[in-house]
Scaffold this motif. Structure first.
Motif, PDB file in Angstrom:
ATOM      1  N   GLU A 111       1.900   6.995  -6.733  1.00  0.00           N
ATOM      2  CA  GLU A 111       0.987   8.111  -7.004  1.00  0.00           C
ATOM      3  C   GLU A 111       1.709   9.446  -6.862  1.00  0.00           C
ATOM      4  O   GLU A 111       1.504  10.371  -7.659  1.00  0.00           O
ATOM      5  CB  GLU A 111      -0.210   8.036  -6.048  1.00  0.00           C
ATOM      6  N   ARG A 112       2.576   9.551  -5.830  1.00  0.00           N
ATOM      7  CA  ARG A 112       3.344  10.789  -5.671  1.00  0.00           C
ATOM      8  C   ARG A 112       4.338  10.956  -6.818  1.00  0.00           C
ATOM      9  O   ARG A 112       4.603  12.075  -7.260  1.00  0.00           O
ATOM     10  CB  ARG A 112       4.068  10.780  -4.331  1.00  0.00           C
ATOM     11  N   ILE A 113       4.910   9.856  -7.280  1.00  0.00           N
ATOM     12  CA  ILE A 113       5.821   9.943  -8.428  1.00  0.00           C
ATOM     13  C   ILE A 113       5.077  10.469  -9.651  1.00  0.00           C
ATOM     14  O   ILE A 113       5.591  11.306 -10.401  1.00  0.00           O
ATOM     15  CB  ILE A 113       6.444   8.562  -8.706  1.00  0.00           C
ATOM     16  N   GLU A 114       3.860   9.979  -9.860  1.00  0.00           N
ATOM     17  CA  GLU A 114       3.069  10.457 -10.988  1.00  0.00           C
ATOM     18  C   GLU A 114       2.798  11.952 -10.879  1.00  0.00           C
ATOM     19  O   GLU A 114       2.939  12.711 -11.854  1.00  0.00           O
ATOM     20  CB  GLU A 114       1.756   9.688 -11.072  1.00  0.00           C
ATOM     21  N   ALA A 115       2.408  12.405  -9.676  1.00  0.00           N
ATOM     22  CA  ALA A 115       2.120  13.826  -9.486  1.00  0.00           C
ATOM     23  C   ALA A 115       3.369  14.674  -9.700  1.00  0.00           C
ATOM     24  O   ALA A 115       3.315  15.739 -10.333  1.00  0.00           O
ATOM     25  CB  ALA A 115       1.561  14.068  -8.086  1.00  0.00           C
ATOM     26  N   ALA A 116       4.518  14.206  -9.193  1.00  0.00           N
ATOM     27  CA  ALA A 116       5.754  14.962  -9.383  1.00  0.00           C
ATOM     28  C   ALA A 116       6.153  14.994 -10.858  1.00  0.00           C
ATOM     29  O   ALA A 116       6.660  16.000 -11.349  1.00  0.00           O
ATOM     30  CB  ALA A 116       6.871  14.348  -8.542  1.00  0.00           C
ATOM     31  N   GLY A 117       5.927  13.894 -11.572  1.00  0.00           N
ATOM     32  CA  GLY A 117       6.240  13.879 -12.994  1.00  0.00           C
ATOM     33  C   GLY A 117       5.382  14.869 -13.775  1.00  0.00           C
ATOM     34  O   GLY A 117       5.871  15.576 -14.671  1.00  0.00           O
ATOM     35  N   LEU A 118       4.089  14.928 -13.465  1.00  0.00           N
ATOM     36  CA  LEU A 118       3.218  15.887 -14.133  1.00  0.00           C
ATOM     37  C   LEU A 118       3.633  17.321 -13.821  1.00  0.00           C
ATOM     38  O   LEU A 118       3.599  18.203 -14.687  1.00  0.00           O
ATOM     39  CB  LEU A 118       1.767  15.650 -13.704  1.00  0.00           C
ATOM     40  N   GLY A 162       0.820  -1.217   0.000  1.00  0.00           N
ATOM     41  CA  GLY A 162       0.000   0.000   0.000  1.00  0.00           C
ATOM     42  C   GLY A 162       0.844   1.254   0.000  1.00  0.00           C
ATOM     43  O   GLY A 162       0.549   2.223  -0.702  1.00  0.00           O
ATOM     44  N   GLN A 163       1.911   1.254   0.807  1.00  0.00           N
ATOM     45  CA  GLN A 163       2.817   2.398   0.814  1.00  0.00           C
ATOM     46  C   GLN A 163       3.499   2.562  -0.534  1.00  0.00           C
ATOM     47  O   GLN A 163       3.724   3.677  -0.999  1.00  0.00           O
ATOM     48  CB  GLN A 163       3.866   2.209   1.919  1.00  0.00           C
ATOM     49  N   ALA A 164       3.831   1.454  -1.176  1.00  0.00           N
ATOM     50  CA  ALA A 164       4.457   1.530  -2.493  1.00  0.00           C
ATOM     51  C   ALA A 164       3.513   2.150  -3.511  1.00  0.00           C
ATOM     52  O   ALA A 164       3.932   2.956  -4.354  1.00  0.00           O
ATOM     53  CB  ALA A 164       4.897   0.131  -2.947  1.00  0.00           C
ATOM     54  N   VAL A 165       2.246   1.800  -3.446  1.00  0.00           N
ATOM     55  CA  VAL A 165       1.270   2.382  -4.377  1.00  0.00           C
ATOM     56  C   VAL A 165       1.152   3.882  -4.156  1.00  0.00           C
ATOM     57  O   VAL A 165       1.096   4.674  -5.105  1.00  0.00           O
ATOM     58  CB  VAL A 165      -0.098   1.692  -4.215  1.00  0.00           C
ATOM     59  N   ARG A 166       1.093   4.302  -2.890  1.00  0.00           N
ATOM     60  CA  ARG A 166       1.012   5.734  -2.608  1.00  0.00           C
ATOM     61  C   ARG A 166       2.273   6.458  -3.105  1.00  0.00           C
ATOM     62  O   ARG A 166       2.201   7.587  -3.591  1.00  0.00           O
ATOM     63  CB  ARG A 166       0.810   5.967  -1.113  1.00  0.00           C
ATOM     64  N   ALA A 167       3.433   5.792  -2.969  1.00  0.00           N
ATOM     65  CA  ALA A 167       4.665   6.399  -3.486  1.00  0.00           C
ATOM     66  C   ALA A 167       4.595   6.555  -5.001  1.00  0.00           C
ATOM     67  O   ALA A 167       5.036   7.571  -5.560  1.00  0.00           O
ATOM     68  CB  ALA A 167       5.871   5.561  -3.089  1.00  0.00           C
TER      69      ALA A 167
END
Length: 350
Positions: A176-183, A169-174
């Motif tokens: 998601e943050r990677i996706e947001a930072a990439g955008l 679960g923590q990996a999935v949230r990480a």
């Protein structure tokens, strides 16, 4: 020879190297004709050619050939009446007076050419300085915004790798943050491209400011924002942008130097000295993944040095130093420009 890419260059390129030789030949012919007692009408026709050539040589020719040809041209213009004065029984003093009189238009042509040459040189320097300033501005934008998002991607990817086996679960949230930072990084790159296109007439994208501070802190794990609503309204546009850059750089440095810090508090408030934007992080935890992250992220940028210049240019001051509990604090204070928002009695008007 003049650089064909210099601003303000006009006229055919092939003619510029010929200005100095043509002036030298014309001046030599004029001097020979004057002392050979050529008709005065021919001497005056020669002057009509020599004076424009003097201006052109001063404006366009290289220094070495220009000095020689220009000196010869000034001598030809100044000395053409001397033989006439001697033939009419004039004295040396009268001949010198005539030469001094005719030196004036020659020097005037030289002055016009020198002025145009100086103006072109100033234009070239201004264009060069403007390009350098634009390059530095783009470099700061890339460092302040893109580097922030890329460092977030790196840290979150490292964290996801270490927790993927034990806490998916923590990996999935990480991720998601990677996706947001990439955008966010793509958006920053788009702003940089728009800035490059601005010179071609395209509208420029405004630099981000404190209106995006909540989103910035929300993307930062452990970030807490405490902001007074009226605080950002008391800042100039330059200070607003600089304050946002302070937050970006401070959060980037937390990722670089204190990854995994439990709390990162961003505050925006009014103080007696003006408006303060502060970023305070707690001490980083100790753990195997933290040491691995530090080993991978070696080196650093020149963010705070450049940021200090930007903050001071907006009228503020920047400070950084240890905080309580082995943490670190970065703070920028800007003067308030809206006295009506902050009355002297300390109340906040709606």
């Amino acid at each position: 020879m003049t650089n064909p890419q210099d601003p303000g260059v006009e006229g055919p390129l092939w003619s510029r190297p010929a200005y100095a030789p043509v002036l030298a030949a014309a001046a030599a012919a004029s001097l020979a004709g004057s002392f050979a007692r050529a008709p005065a009408v021919w001497s005056m026709a020669g002057l009509a050619l020599l004076l424009p050539l003097l201006g052109l040589v001063t404006r366009w020719s290289p220094a070495r050939s220009g000095y020689f040809a220009g000196s010869l041209g000034v001598a030809a213009v100044a000395l053409w009446p001397a033989p006439l004065v001697w033939d009419e029984g004039g004295s040396w003093l009268e001949a010198c007076g005539a030469a001094a009189f005719w030196t004036l238009p020659a020097l005037g042509a030289v002055a016009v050419g020198a002025h145009l040459r100086r103006q072109a040189s100033r234009t070239r320097r201004a264009v060069r300085d403007a390009r350098r300033d634009q390059q530095l501005e783009l470099a700061r934008d890339l460092h302040d915004f893109v580097a922030h998002d890329v460092s977030a991607i790196v840290v979150q990817a490292q964290a996801a790798r270490f927790v993927a086996g034990t806490d998916p679960g923590q990996a999935v949230r990480a991720l998601e943050r990677i996706e947001a930072a990439g955008l966010s990084a793509l958006a920053s790159m788009d702003r940089t491209v728009h800035a490059l296109r601005e010179a071609g007439g395209s509208p420029a994208t405004p630099a981000p400011g404190l209106t995006e501070l909540a989103d910035l802190v929300g993307r930062f794990e452990g970030g807490v924002l405490e902001a007074e609503d009226a605080a950002s309204a008391g800042l100039s546009r330059e200070a607003d942008t600089a304050a946002y850059r302070v937050a970006v750089e401070a959060l980037t440095n937390v990722r670089r130097h204190a990854p995994g810090a439990h709390t990162v508090r961003v505050t925006l408030r009014r103080i007696p000295a003006g408006i303060e934007l502060a970023v305070t992080n707690s001490a980083p935890p100790r753990g195997p993944w933290l040491h691995a992250a530090r080993r991978r992220r070696t080196g650093g940028g020149t963010g705070l040095a450049g940021l200090r210049e930007r903050v001071e240019a907006a009228g503020g001051t920047l400070g950084a130093g240890p905080a309580e509990a082995a943490g670190w604090r970065v703070s920028a204070v800007f003067p308030a420009v809206s006295p009506a928002v902050f009355p002297a009695d300390g109340t906040t008007q709606g």
